[in-house]
Design a protein around this motif. Sequence first.
Motif, PDB file in Angstrom:
ATOM      1  N   SER A 187       0.927  -1.261  -0.154  1.00 32.69           N
ATOM      2  CA  SER A 187       0.075  -0.005   0.015  1.00 32.69           C
ATOM      3  C   SER A 187       0.782   1.250  -0.049  1.00 32.69           C
ATOM      4  O   SER A 187       2.214   1.247   0.169  1.00 32.69           O
ATOM      5  CB  SER A 187      -0.819   0.001   1.359  1.00 32.69           C
ATOM      6  N   THR A 188       0.115   2.330  -0.431  1.00 31.08           N
ATOM      7  CA  THR A 188       0.857   3.774  -0.226  1.00 31.08           C
ATOM      8  C   THR A 188       0.196   4.386   0.950  1.00 31.08           C
ATOM      9  O   THR A 188      -0.620   4.325   1.363  1.00 31.08           O
ATOM     10  CB  THR A 188       0.703   4.592  -1.549  1.00 31.08           C
ATOM     11  N   LEU A 189       1.228   4.980   1.527  1.00 29.59           N
ATOM     12  CA  LEU A 189       0.851   5.898   2.740  1.00 29.59           C
ATOM     13  C   LEU A 189       0.438   7.568   2.266  1.00 29.59           C
ATOM     14  O   LEU A 189       1.150   8.083   1.623  1.00 29.59           O
ATOM     15  CB  LEU A 189       2.236   6.096   3.726  1.00 29.59           C
ATOM     16  N   VAL A 190      -0.647   7.846   2.947  1.00 32.30           N
ATOM     17  CA  VAL A 190      -1.366   9.149   2.648  1.00 32.30           C
ATOM     18  C   VAL A 190      -1.429   9.874   3.999  1.00 32.30           C
ATOM     19  O   VAL A 190      -2.102   8.968   4.996  1.00 32.30           O
ATOM     20  CB  VAL A 190      -2.300   9.130   1.880  1.00 32.30           C
ATOM     21  N   LEU A 191      -1.063  10.941   4.284  1.00 34.33           N
ATOM     22  CA  LEU A 191      -1.223  11.536   5.546  1.00 34.33           C
ATOM     23  C   LEU A 191      -1.862  12.977   5.205  1.00 34.33           C
ATOM     24  O   LEU A 191      -2.142  13.670   4.158  1.00 34.33           O
ATOM     25  CB  LEU A 191       0.301  12.407   5.849  1.00 34.33           C
ATOM     26  N   ALA A 192      -2.917  13.300   6.246  1.00 37.87           N
ATOM     27  CA  ALA A 192      -3.810  14.296   6.072  1.00 37.87           C
ATOM     28  C   ALA A 192      -3.658  15.269   7.013  1.00 37.87           C
ATOM     29  O   ALA A 192      -3.684  14.938   8.338  1.00 37.87           O
ATOM     30  CB  ALA A 192      -5.206  13.839   6.013  1.00 37.87           C
ATOM     31  N   ARG A 193      -3.258  16.698   6.502  1.00 31.41           N
ATOM     32  CA  ARG A 193      -3.057  17.661   7.742  1.00 31.41           C
ATOM     33  C   ARG A 193      -3.843  18.833   7.090  1.00 31.41           C
ATOM     34  O   ARG A 193      -3.550  19.519   6.030  1.00 31.41           O
ATOM     35  CB  ARG A 193      -1.624  18.113   7.766  1.00 31.41           C
ATOM     36  N   GLY A 194      -4.873  19.271   8.182  1.00 31.08           N
ATOM     37  CA  GLY A 194      -5.876  20.368   7.458  1.00 31.08           C
ATOM     38  C   GLY A 194      -6.416  19.908   6.087  1.00 31.08           C
ATOM     39  O   GLY A 194      -6.782  18.515   5.850  1.00 31.08           O
ATOM     40  N   ARG A 195      -6.599  20.738   5.263  1.00 33.36           N
ATOM     41  CA  ARG A 195      -7.008  20.167   3.757  1.00 33.36           C
ATOM     42  C   ARG A 195      -5.773  19.854   2.940  1.00 33.36           C
ATOM     43  O   ARG A 195      -5.960  20.174   1.562  1.00 33.36           O
ATOM     44  CB  ARG A 195      -7.893  21.280   3.204  1.00 33.36           C
ATOM     45  N   THR A 196      -4.911  19.564   3.576  1.00 35.93           N
ATOM     46  CA  THR A 196      -3.626  19.162   2.577  1.00 35.93           C
ATOM     47  C   THR A 196      -3.366  17.529   2.660  1.00 35.93           C
ATOM     48  O   THR A 196      -3.241  17.002   3.729  1.00 35.93           O
ATOM     49  CB  THR A 196      -2.431  19.911   3.067  1.00 35.93           C
ATOM     50  N   LEU A 197      -3.290  16.787   1.610  1.00 32.79           N
ATOM     51  CA  LEU A 197      -2.845  15.588   1.576  1.00 32.79           C
ATOM     52  C   LEU A 197      -1.341  15.348   1.093  1.00 32.79           C
ATOM     53  O   LEU A 197      -0.966  15.946   0.256  1.00 32.79           O
ATOM     54  CB  LEU A 197      -3.666  14.635   0.648  1.00 32.79           C
ATOM     55  N   THR A 198      -0.558  14.512   1.759  1.00 31.49           N
ATOM     56  CA  THR A 198       0.710  14.487   1.454  1.00 31.49           C
ATOM     57  C   THR A 198       1.058  12.677   1.343  1.00 31.49           C
ATOM     58  O   THR A 198       0.649  11.995   2.239  1.00 31.49           O
ATOM     59  CB  THR A 198       1.752  14.704   2.702  1.00 31.49           C
ATOM     60  N   THR A 199       2.037  12.562   0.362  1.00 31.45           N
ATOM     61  CA  THR A 199       2.616  11.054   0.244  1.00 31.45           C
ATOM     62  C   THR A 199       4.014  11.291  -0.264  1.00 31.45           C
ATOM     63  O   THR A 199       4.463  12.068  -0.697  1.00 31.45           O
ATOM     64  CB  THR A 199       1.860  10.320  -0.872  1.00 31.45           C
ATOM     65  N   PRO A 200       4.810  10.148   0.356  1.00 32.00           N
ATOM     66  CA  PRO A 200       6.033  10.265   0.230  1.00 32.00           C
ATOM     67  C   PRO A 200       6.627  10.056  -1.409  1.00 32.00           C
ATOM     68  O   PRO A 200       5.609   9.338  -2.009  1.00 32.00           O
ATOM     69  CB  PRO A 200       6.679   8.971   0.920  1.00 32.00           C
ATOM     70  N   PRO A 201       7.538  10.733  -1.996  1.00 35.01           N
ATOM     71  CA  PRO A 201       7.777  10.597  -3.413  1.00 35.01           C
ATOM     72  C   PRO A 201       8.297   8.963  -3.590  1.00 35.01           C
ATOM     73  O   PRO A 201       9.029   8.466  -3.091  1.00 35.01           O
ATOM     74  CB  PRO A 201       9.208  11.561  -3.460  1.00 35.01           C
ATOM     75  N   SER A 202       7.796   8.670  -4.905  1.00 39.21           N
ATOM     76  CA  SER A 202       8.291   7.335  -5.368  1.00 39.21           C
ATOM     77  C   SER A 202       9.757   7.376  -5.741  1.00 39.21           C
ATOM     78  O   SER A 202      10.529   6.350  -5.799  1.00 39.21           O
ATOM     79  CB  SER A 202       7.492   7.089  -6.531  1.00 39.21           C
ATOM     80  N   THR A 203      10.647   8.499  -6.024  1.00 38.47           N
ATOM     81  CA  THR A 203      11.979   8.712  -6.089  1.00 38.47           C
ATOM     82  C   THR A 203      12.789   7.707  -4.710  1.00 38.47           C
ATOM     83  O   THR A 203      13.947   7.732  -5.139  1.00 38.47           O
ATOM     84  CB  THR A 203      12.507  10.102  -6.272  1.00 38.47           C
ATOM     85  N   LEU A 204      12.014   7.724  -3.678  1.00 37.93           N
ATOM     86  CA  LEU A 204      12.852   7.009  -2.604  1.00 37.93           C
ATOM     87  C   LEU A 204      13.054   5.811  -2.921  1.00 37.93           C
ATOM     88  O   LEU A 204      13.522   4.894  -1.993  1.00 37.93           O
ATOM     89  CB  LEU A 204      11.894   7.398  -1.288  1.00 37.93           C
ATOM     90  N   GLY A 205      12.229   5.201  -3.829  1.00 34.95           N
ATOM     91  CA  GLY A 205      12.322   3.617  -4.270  1.00 34.95           C
ATOM     92  C   GLY A 205      11.161   2.770  -3.969  1.00 34.95           C
ATOM     93  O   GLY A 205      11.167   1.744  -3.454  1.00 34.95           O
ATOM     94  N   ILE A 206      10.000   3.767  -4.017  1.00 31.33           N
ATOM     95  CA  ILE A 206       8.832   2.984  -3.606  1.00 31.33           C
ATOM     96  C   ILE A 206       7.848   3.032  -4.789  1.00 31.33           C
ATOM     97  O   ILE A 206       8.098   3.769  -5.613  1.00 31.33           O
ATOM     98  CB  ILE A 206       7.905   3.600  -2.360  1.00 31.33           C
ATOM     99  N   LEU A 207       6.623   2.135  -4.777  1.00 31.20           N
ATOM    100  CA  LEU A 207       5.779   2.034  -5.797  1.00 31.20           C
ATOM    101  C   LEU A 207       4.958   3.440  -6.298  1.00 31.20           C
ATOM    102  O   LEU A 207       4.281   3.633  -5.211  1.00 31.20           O
ATOM    103  CB  LEU A 207       4.967   0.838  -5.615  1.00 31.20           C
ATOM    104  N   PRO A 208       4.934   3.868  -7.197  1.00 28.81           N
ATOM    105  CA  PRO A 208       3.889   5.108  -7.371  1.00 28.81           C
ATOM    106  C   PRO A 208       2.457   4.347  -7.432  1.00 28.81           C
ATOM    107  O   PRO A 208       2.234   3.373  -8.368  1.00 28.81           O
ATOM    108  CB  PRO A 208       4.171   5.852  -8.711  1.00 28.81           C
ATOM    109  N   GLY A 209       1.646   4.680  -6.468  1.00 29.96           N
ATOM    110  CA  GLY A 209       0.212   4.307  -6.448  1.00 29.96           C
ATOM    111  C   GLY A 209      -0.784   4.776  -7.097  1.00 29.96           C
ATOM    112  O   GLY A 209      -0.931   5.782  -7.300  1.00 29.96           O
ATOM    113  N   THR A 210      -1.326   3.863  -7.817  1.00 32.84           N
ATOM    114  CA  THR A 210      -2.618   4.087  -8.716  1.00 32.84           C
ATOM    115  C   THR A 210      -3.689   4.716  -7.749  1.00 32.84           C
ATOM    116  O   THR A 210      -4.648   5.490  -8.197  1.00 32.84           O
ATOM    117  CB  THR A 210      -3.269   2.872  -9.528  1.00 32.84           C
TER     118      THR A 210
END
Length: 280
Positions: A187-210
């Motif tokens: 799975s991909t991790l998504v973080l919510a703070r206020g009305r902003t969603l953040t996910t770590p970059p796939s350049t770290l060596g993780i899968l870009p999630g659909t």
Amino acid sequence: MRVLALLDGTPADPDAPLIRVDDLGLLRGDGVFETILVVGGEPRELGPHLDRLARSAAMLDMPEPDLAAFRRAVDLVLGTWSGGPEIAVKLVFTRGVEGGDGTPTGFALGMDISPKVIAQRAGGISAVTLERGIEPGLAERAPWLLLGAKSLSYAVNMAALREAERRGADEVVFTTSSGSVLEGPTSTLVLARGRTLTTPPSTLGILPGTTQAALFRAAERAGWSVEVAPVDVAELYPADGVFLVSSVRKITRVHTLDGKALPDSTGLHTVLDGLYESEY
Ligand code: PLP
């Protein structure tokens, strides 16, 4: 229920022996795969899944997958399916038999969604952070590690899930050794703070999630901000919501991390789930 279709467009019995014992997918996990969610007969994000299958195959120096043949196999599975409204369709593409002529093995397998996943979609999950041994820059420096390819070699990911179970948790958030967040084992991790969603970059060596991409599309349209940026483990605890997202589990709320209760994100989960569903 399970329905199997081969790449040549023929149906096959999922309970009958099919793969040769010298298939490199079996012997070495040498191949790639995708898992696609189908709801009411409509595959979600089929194009992005097929693109990612092709990208993963290229990273493994495999022949280009015949995407039209995969689409035909998916259609055959959907046309034959007589089970419930949701299906997980797995596409598998291996390097073929050892010492063979290089013809890949490929199939599409339709399966029911497990009751465990359905329960987790509604009730949320507990997770533990586990080190993955990946440092920023490694994916680019060492392409032979296949970081970010959806290869069939998921034994490490499955071992991490067993470790989570030993620690009394449902899921895993992989981290770098310096405490940066990567992704879940499936799975991909998504973080919510206020009305902003953040996910770590796939350049770290993780899968870009659909699923993450679909959620971000919908959220942006609804006026949210979305960002792809590094996230430290310490940032997860005070966030309004931490979610593990993937095709089959959809948007799943993490309610407990490393034994600590996270802020209640039940309402936020309903909002994000609504945004994600609005894409279909
Ligand atoms: N990261 C990993 C390692 C995965 O295996 C998966 C899916 O199984 C994901 C992320 C989520 O990808 P998607 O949303 O395309 O299903």
